[in-house]
Design a protein around this motif. Sequence first.
Motif, PDB file in Angstrom:
ATOM      1  N   LEU A 105       0.827  -1.204   0.000  1.00 24.68           N
ATOM      2  CA  LEU A 105       0.000   0.000   0.000  1.00 24.68           C
ATOM      3  C   LEU A 105       0.864   1.259   0.000  1.00 24.68           C
ATOM      4  N   GLN A 106       1.889   1.303   0.835  1.00 25.08           N
ATOM      5  CA  GLN A 106       2.779   2.465   0.893  1.00 25.08           C
ATOM      6  C   GLN A 106       3.493   2.677  -0.440  1.00 25.08           C
ATOM      7  N   GLU A 107       3.909   1.604  -1.070  1.00 26.56           N
ATOM      8  CA  GLU A 107       4.583   1.707  -2.370  1.00 26.56           C
ATOM      9  C   GLU A 107       3.631   2.269  -3.426  1.00 26.56           C
ATOM     10  N   LEU A 108       2.389   1.796  -3.422  1.00 23.79           N
ATOM     11  CA  LEU A 108       1.404   2.289  -4.387  1.00 23.79           C
ATOM     12  C   LEU A 108       1.071   3.757  -4.138  1.00 23.79           C
ATOM     13  N   GLU A 109       0.902   4.125  -2.868  1.00 18.78           N
ATOM     14  CA  GLU A 109       0.606   5.522  -2.542  1.00 18.78           C
ATOM     15  C   GLU A 109       1.753   6.442  -2.970  1.00 18.78           C
ATOM     16  N   GLN A 110       2.977   6.031  -2.681  1.00 19.27           N
ATOM     17  CA  GLN A 110       4.137   6.842  -3.069  1.00 19.27           C
ATOM     18  C   GLN A 110       4.214   6.997  -4.578  1.00 19.27           C
ATOM     19  N   TRP A 111       3.951   5.927  -5.292  1.00 18.71           N
ATOM     20  CA  TRP A 111       3.933   5.952  -6.751  1.00 18.71           C
ATOM     21  C   TRP A 111       2.858   6.935  -7.235  1.00 18.71           C
ATOM     22  N   GLY A 112       1.691   6.904  -6.572  1.00 15.21           N
ATOM     23  CA  GLY A 112       0.622   7.836  -6.912  1.00 15.21           C
ATOM     24  C   GLY A 112       1.037   9.284  -6.689  1.00 15.21           C
ATOM     25  N   VAL A 113       1.692   9.560  -5.561  1.00 17.07           N
ATOM     26  CA  VAL A 113       2.176  10.911  -5.262  1.00 17.07           C
ATOM     27  C   VAL A 113       3.171  11.352  -6.336  1.00 17.07           C
ATOM     28  N   GLU A 114       4.104  10.470  -6.664  1.00 19.91           N
ATOM     29  CA  GLU A 114       5.109  10.785  -7.684  1.00 19.91           C
ATOM     30  C   GLU A 114       4.474  11.048  -9.047  1.00 19.91           C
ATOM     31  N   SER A 115       3.287  10.494  -9.268  1.00 24.99           N
ATOM     32  CA  SER A 115       2.578  10.683 -10.537  1.00 24.99           C
ATOM     33  C   SER A 115       1.611  11.860 -10.486  1.00 24.99           C
ATOM     34  N   GLY A 116       1.594  12.593  -9.355  1.00 24.56           N
ATOM     35  CA  GLY A 116       0.813  13.815  -9.266  1.00 24.56           C
ATOM     36  C   GLY A 116      -0.578  13.685  -8.670  1.00 24.56           C
ATOM     37  N   PHE A 117      -0.907  12.546  -8.090  1.00 27.91           N
ATOM     38  CA  PHE A 117      -2.228  12.360  -7.511  1.00 27.91           C
ATOM     39  C   PHE A 117      -2.259  12.839  -6.058  1.00 27.91           C
ATOM     40  N   LEU A 118      -3.455  13.239  -5.590  1.00 26.45           N
ATOM     41  CA  LEU A 118      -3.620  13.817  -4.257  1.00 26.45           C
ATOM     42  C   LEU A 118      -4.357  12.896  -3.289  1.00 26.45           C
ATOM     43  N   PHE A 119      -5.178  11.988  -3.817  1.00 26.29           N
ATOM     44  CA  PHE A 119      -6.002  11.128  -2.976  1.00 26.29           C
ATOM     45  C   PHE A 119      -5.894   9.679  -3.432  1.00 26.29           C
ATOM     46  N   SER A 120      -6.206   8.802  -2.505  1.00 32.98           N
ATOM     47  CA  SER A 120      -6.295   7.381  -2.803  1.00 32.98           C
ATOM     48  C   SER A 120      -7.650   6.906  -2.300  1.00 32.98           C
ATOM     49  N   VAL A 121      -8.339   6.134  -3.120  1.00 36.26           N
ATOM     50  CA  VAL A 121      -9.606   5.530  -2.722  1.00 36.26           C
ATOM     51  C   VAL A 121      -9.496   4.023  -2.927  1.00 36.26           C
ATOM     52  N   LEU A 122     -10.379   3.306  -2.273  1.00 32.44           N
ATOM     53  CA  LEU A 122     -10.410   1.858  -2.443  1.00 32.44           C
ATOM     54  C   LEU A 122     -11.761   1.328  -2.019  1.00 32.44           C
ATOM     55  N   GLU A 123     -12.042   0.120  -2.435  1.00 36.02           N
ATOM     56  CA  GLU A 123     -13.247  -0.595  -2.045  1.00 36.02           C
ATOM     57  C   GLU A 123     -12.835  -1.958  -1.555  1.00 36.02           C
ATOM     58  N   THR A 124     -13.459  -2.385  -0.476  1.00 36.69           N
ATOM     59  CA  THR A 124     -13.268  -3.740   0.018  1.00 36.69           C
ATOM     60  C   THR A 124     -14.633  -4.257   0.445  1.00 36.69           C
ATOM     61  N   LEU A 125     -14.695  -5.507   0.795  1.00 31.96           N
ATOM     62  CA  LEU A 125     -15.964  -6.101   1.190  1.00 31.96           C
ATOM     63  C   LEU A 125     -16.073  -6.201   2.707  1.00 31.96           C
ATOM     64  N   TYR A 126     -17.293  -6.216   3.190  1.00 33.52           N
ATOM     65  CA  TYR A 126     -17.569  -6.087   4.620  1.00 33.52           C
ATOM     66  C   TYR A 126     -16.953  -7.186   5.488  1.00 33.52           C
ATOM     67  N   LYS A 127     -16.712  -8.371   4.953  1.00 28.26           N
ATOM     68  CA  LYS A 127     -16.100  -9.442   5.747  1.00 28.26           C
ATOM     69  C   LYS A 127     -14.581  -9.318   5.844  1.00 28.26           C
ATOM     70  N   GLN A 128     -13.992  -8.371   5.128  1.00 30.62           N
ATOM     71  CA  GLN A 128     -12.533  -8.201   5.121  1.00 30.62           C
ATOM     72  C   GLN A 128     -12.114  -7.360   6.339  1.00 30.62           C
ATOM     73  N   ILE A 129     -12.439  -7.836   7.525  1.00 29.18           N
ATOM     74  CA  ILE A 129     -12.216  -7.090   8.766  1.00 29.18           C
ATOM     75  C   ILE A 129     -10.741  -6.729   8.940  1.00 29.18           C
ATOM     76  N   GLU A 130      -9.849  -7.671   8.665  1.00 31.61           N
ATOM     77  CA  GLU A 130      -8.412  -7.393   8.811  1.00 31.61           C
ATOM     78  C   GLU A 130      -7.970  -6.314   7.832  1.00 31.61           C
ATOM     79  N   ALA A 131      -8.458  -6.393   6.611  1.00 36.40           N
ATOM     80  CA  ALA A 131      -8.090  -5.383   5.601  1.00 36.40           C
ATOM     81  C   ALA A 131      -8.623  -4.008   5.997  1.00 36.40           C
ATOM     82  N   ILE A 132      -9.867  -3.947   6.438  1.00 38.71           N
ATOM     83  CA  ILE A 132     -10.454  -2.664   6.847  1.00 38.71           C
ATOM     84  C   ILE A 132      -9.623  -2.064   7.981  1.00 38.71           C
ATOM     85  N   GLY A 133      -9.265  -2.883   8.961  1.00 38.56           N
ATOM     86  CA  GLY A 133      -8.443  -2.404  10.072  1.00 38.56           C
ATOM     87  C   GLY A 133      -7.082  -1.907   9.612  1.00 38.56           C
TER      88      GLY A 133
END
Length: 152
Positions: free
Chosen positions: A95-123
């Motif tokens: 996630l940190q690598e993807l966010e940094q890549w996004g920043v380097e490419s000029g993006f300001l925000f990151s969004v994502l979707e996950t499913l409700y049973k993905q408790i560990e991922a949400i946390g």
Amino acid sequence: MEDNIRVSKTTSKNEDFINLVVALDQSLWERYPELTSDYWGNNILEINPNVVVLYLDNKAVACGCYKKKGKDAIEIKRMFVLPEARGKGFAQSILQELEQWGVESGFLFSVLETLYKQIEAIGMYQKCGYAIVNNYEPYVGLKNSICMRKQI
């Protein structure tokens, strides 16, 4: 990170990424058999130049990618860690690598979707600074989806 860990920027044509995505889809369909018809169209593997694969002892064990979502945002997609490699912080590293890549490419925000049973991922996403937001397209009206956003 330990010496036996390597993070590689690549594309969706990478065979290791493709194999990890197959494992991801299999795990999702096992966990959510009732949702395959609703979500299958959202999980098509598109040609993507923004892919990260994490290797442990030269074995691909985790992946993720992003795609452009509007003018200022990236959407994190296809985040997955093999079951035997979980609990080691690999998802956060991806996630940190993807966010940094996004920043380097000029993006300001990151969004994502996950499913409700993905408790560990949400946390994990919340620990990394993501907040739950109203569902965005194409997830509007899908009660099983949890959408999140973070300024990067």
